[in-house]
Design a protein around this motif. Sequence first.
Motif, PDB file in Angstrom:
ATOM      1  N   VAL A  98      40.004 -19.133  -4.901  1.00 16.68           N
ATOM      2  CA  VAL A  98      39.883 -17.675  -4.985  1.00 16.68           C
ATOM      3  C   VAL A  98      38.626 -17.194  -4.257  1.00 16.68           C
ATOM      4  O   VAL A  98      38.644 -16.171  -3.555  1.00 16.68           O
ATOM      5  CB  VAL A  98      39.878 -17.220  -6.458  1.00 16.68           C
ATOM      6  N   ILE A  99      37.518 -17.938  -4.396  1.00 24.36           N
ATOM      7  CA  ILE A  99      36.284 -17.579  -3.703  1.00 24.36           C
ATOM      8  C   ILE A  99      36.485 -17.614  -2.195  1.00 24.36           C
ATOM      9  O   ILE A  99      36.111 -16.678  -1.476  1.00 24.36           O
ATOM     10  CB  ILE A  99      35.136 -18.521  -4.121  1.00 24.36           C
ATOM     11  N   LEU A 100      37.078 -18.709  -1.698  1.00 26.99           N
ATOM     12  CA  LEU A 100      37.336 -18.834  -0.255  1.00 26.99           C
ATOM     13  C   LEU A 100      38.260 -17.716   0.222  1.00 26.99           C
ATOM     14  O   LEU A 100      38.017 -17.090   1.267  1.00 26.99           O
ATOM     15  CB  LEU A 100      37.962 -20.197   0.044  1.00 26.99           C
ATOM     16  N   VAL A 104      37.282 -14.646   2.951  1.00 25.84           N
ATOM     17  CA  VAL A 104      38.043 -14.441   4.195  1.00 25.84           C
ATOM     18  C   VAL A 104      38.813 -13.127   4.160  1.00 25.84           C
ATOM     19  O   VAL A 104      38.712 -12.311   5.082  1.00 25.84           O
ATOM     20  CB  VAL A 104      39.015 -15.617   4.435  1.00 25.84           C
ATOM     21  N   PHE A 105      39.569 -12.898   3.092  1.00 30.71           N
ATOM     22  CA  PHE A 105      40.506 -11.774   3.051  1.00 30.71           C
ATOM     23  C   PHE A 105      40.140 -10.680   2.054  1.00 30.71           C
ATOM     24  O   PHE A 105      40.954  -9.796   1.777  1.00 30.71           O
ATOM     25  CB  PHE A 105      41.917 -12.277   2.716  1.00 30.71           C
ATOM     26  N   GLY A 106      38.926 -10.710   1.509  1.00 30.25           N
ATOM     27  CA  GLY A 106      38.544  -9.667   0.566  1.00 30.25           C
ATOM     28  C   GLY A 106      39.369  -9.732  -0.706  1.00 30.25           C
ATOM     29  O   GLY A 106      39.758 -10.808  -1.166  1.00 30.25           O
ATOM     30  N   ARG A 107      39.688  -8.569  -1.267  1.00 32.78           N
ATOM     31  CA  ARG A 107      40.392  -8.519  -2.557  1.00 32.78           C
ATOM     32  C   ARG A 107      41.901  -8.391  -2.389  1.00 32.78           C
ATOM     33  O   ARG A 107      42.575  -7.707  -3.150  1.00 32.78           O
ATOM     34  CB  ARG A 107      39.857  -7.359  -3.403  1.00 32.78           C
ATOM     35  N   ILE A 108      42.435  -9.104  -1.409  1.00 35.05           N
ATOM     36  CA  ILE A 108      43.882  -9.060  -1.194  1.00 35.05           C
ATOM     37  C   ILE A 108      44.625  -9.620  -2.404  1.00 35.05           C
ATOM     38  O   ILE A 108      45.752  -9.225  -2.693  1.00 35.05           O
ATOM     39  CB  ILE A 108      44.260  -9.827   0.103  1.00 35.05           C
ATOM     40  N   PHE A 109      43.987 -10.556  -3.144  1.00 35.17           N
ATOM     41  CA  PHE A 109      44.588 -11.094  -4.356  1.00 35.17           C
ATOM     42  C   PHE A 109      44.863  -9.974  -5.356  1.00 35.17           C
ATOM     43  O   PHE A 109      45.929  -9.926  -5.976  1.00 35.17           O
ATOM     44  CB  PHE A 109      43.655 -12.139  -4.974  1.00 35.17           C
ATOM     45  N   CYS A 110      43.888  -9.053  -5.507  1.00 33.90           N
ATOM     46  CA  CYS A 110      44.030  -7.974  -6.498  1.00 33.90           C
ATOM     47  C   CYS A 110      45.206  -7.064  -6.166  1.00 33.90           C
ATOM     48  O   CYS A 110      45.934  -6.633  -7.064  1.00 33.90           O
ATOM     49  CB  CYS A 110      42.744  -7.153  -6.551  1.00 33.90           C
ATOM     50  N   GLY A 111      45.378  -6.745  -4.896  1.00 34.35           N
ATOM     51  CA  GLY A 111      46.416  -5.796  -4.514  1.00 34.35           C
ATOM     52  C   GLY A 111      47.805  -6.380  -4.419  1.00 34.35           C
ATOM     53  O   GLY A 111      48.790  -5.664  -4.582  1.00 34.35           O
ATOM     54  N   ALA A 222      36.793  -4.473 -17.080  1.00 33.07           N
ATOM     55  CA  ALA A 222      37.040  -5.748 -17.755  1.00 33.07           C
ATOM     56  C   ALA A 222      37.108  -6.955 -16.829  1.00 33.07           C
ATOM     57  O   ALA A 222      36.710  -8.050 -17.212  1.00 33.07           O
ATOM     58  CB  ALA A 222      38.337  -5.651 -18.561  1.00 33.07           C
ATOM     59  N   CYS A 223      37.619  -6.779 -15.622  1.00 32.20           N
ATOM     60  CA  CYS A 223      37.865  -7.922 -14.739  1.00 32.20           C
ATOM     61  C   CYS A 223      36.580  -8.397 -14.057  1.00 32.20           C
ATOM     62  O   CYS A 223      35.947  -7.628 -13.327  1.00 32.20           O
ATOM     63  CB  CYS A 223      38.911  -7.576 -13.689  1.00 32.20           C
ATOM     64  N   PRO A 224      36.201  -9.663 -14.263  1.00 33.13           N
ATOM     65  CA  PRO A 224      34.973 -10.161 -13.624  1.00 33.13           C
ATOM     66  C   PRO A 224      35.129 -10.371 -12.117  1.00 33.13           C
ATOM     67  O   PRO A 224      34.139 -10.376 -11.386  1.00 33.13           O
ATOM     68  CB  PRO A 224      34.726 -11.495 -14.338  1.00 33.13           C
ATOM     69  N   TYR A 225      36.371 -10.543 -11.661  1.00 29.22           N
ATOM     70  CA  TYR A 225      36.598 -10.798 -10.236  1.00 29.22           C
ATOM     71  C   TYR A 225      36.144  -9.621  -9.378  1.00 29.22           C
ATOM     72  O   TYR A 225      35.605  -9.801  -8.285  1.00 29.22           O
ATOM     73  CB  TYR A 225      38.076 -11.103  -9.999  1.00 29.22           C
TER      74      TYR A 225
END
Length: 472
Positions: A98-100, A104-111, A222-225
């Motif tokens: 997730v850090i990597l 590289v791609f910013g917060r694409i995981f969140c969206g 709430a989300c630490p990420y």
Amino acid sequence: MSNLPDETFRDTIGTIDEGGKRKFIFPKKPSGKFYEYRKIVSYVLLAILIANPFIKINGNQFMMFNIMERRFNIFGFPFWPQDFYLFVISMLVGVVFVILFTVVFGRIFCGWICPQTIFLEMVFRRIEYWIDGDRGAQSRLARQEWNAEKIRKRLTKWFVFFLISFGIANVFLAYLVGSDTLFLMMEQGPIEQAGNFTALLIFTGVFYFVFVWFREQVCIIACPYGRLQGVLLDNKSINVAYDFVRGEKEQGRAKFNKKEDRALTGKGDCIDCHQCVHVCPMGIDIRNGTQLECTNCTACIDECDSIMESVGLPKGLIRYASEDEIEKKEPFKFTTRMKGYTAVLFILLSVFVGMLFLRTNVEAIILRLPGQLFQHKGDKISNVYTYKIVNKTMKDYSDIHFELIDQKGEISKVGEQHFKVAKEGISQGTIFIEINEVLLESDKTKVKIGVYNGKELLETTTTNFLGPRSFN
């Protein structure tokens, strides 16, 4: 006067008004290329998320995180308390990945991938658009007095949201206690399964609260990420970004006038329509730059592209880009920092895979009984041990027994010599090992013991065998 940019927007968040009260957001219904892609990704991930706890491989639930019993199944592989080191390494692999990915791609995981975003944007908000209407209709309904129309819409929406929250809670409970326990609760009813049923109601209440009222506050508070992104992102990270060079130019933003040539007037391509703000589910203005609240959901990209197309200007005013690409026209590079995270990830993955191959389905622990010395039995020396056998599989072993390997001697068990270890079960007991004194090399000899099921060797373990001290 100061030439510093106005950064006062960073002193507040878009969901809190000047008086410090919660400001509810009514985002415009998104549409466009990225939104269609997100719908496909979201519904595939939803199907996987819902199916995971109900799929079984070799009798093992595909995904289970039973914290109370300390039993975990990941991709069908069961992990017991004895395998906790593997679980820790797998979590470290996930964190580094997730850090990597963020670097590289910013917060694409969140969206795109986060379950909170998927459920809120692709399930609850879509139902809300269907019942309450788009942004304007929702805003008017919120200000409207409680008449028959508002009561009907509110009750309908809240009831549907409750049913969905109850369904999510059932799936969540299946991850925690197992799908078999969930089905057993359905058969026996809430009285017989009071503990699990209480947990189900609590989870339902939590999900209902989150998706009906708390919503985007989860990502902000709430989300630490979301907090981590301030540390992980840099000018080379790819984010959903506003091209301020093109959007502002020399004269800044200005309303669109089809009679003028903006290239000649020096006005930026941003026509200040605020549609990117209206469509944002976090209530921010992407033109202010990278912000804590932004989840990279791409709604502003689709909306801006639609506006640019309608006024005859090039698309991509808001797009996936790094700050260096926008400001310095530098192409994306895989930096030393990114290579470092990749190396750490590769090492952790290698260690994890190696440990998986070394992991056994049956774990045996044999220890000398504390405080007990050896005993003489004629020309033989006897030691007493306790054993613990953990069967991590979903099949019964009905003919378990012990044998010495690479050492002549006898093993006798208290009770039946051959015994059974049930699936996912544990067997404990006491054994005696007897070895002829002349075969002992010293007062402490390493002996290897094999755990067999019939003729099949399941596991080997070593222990110390004590004998008389030699004075030669």
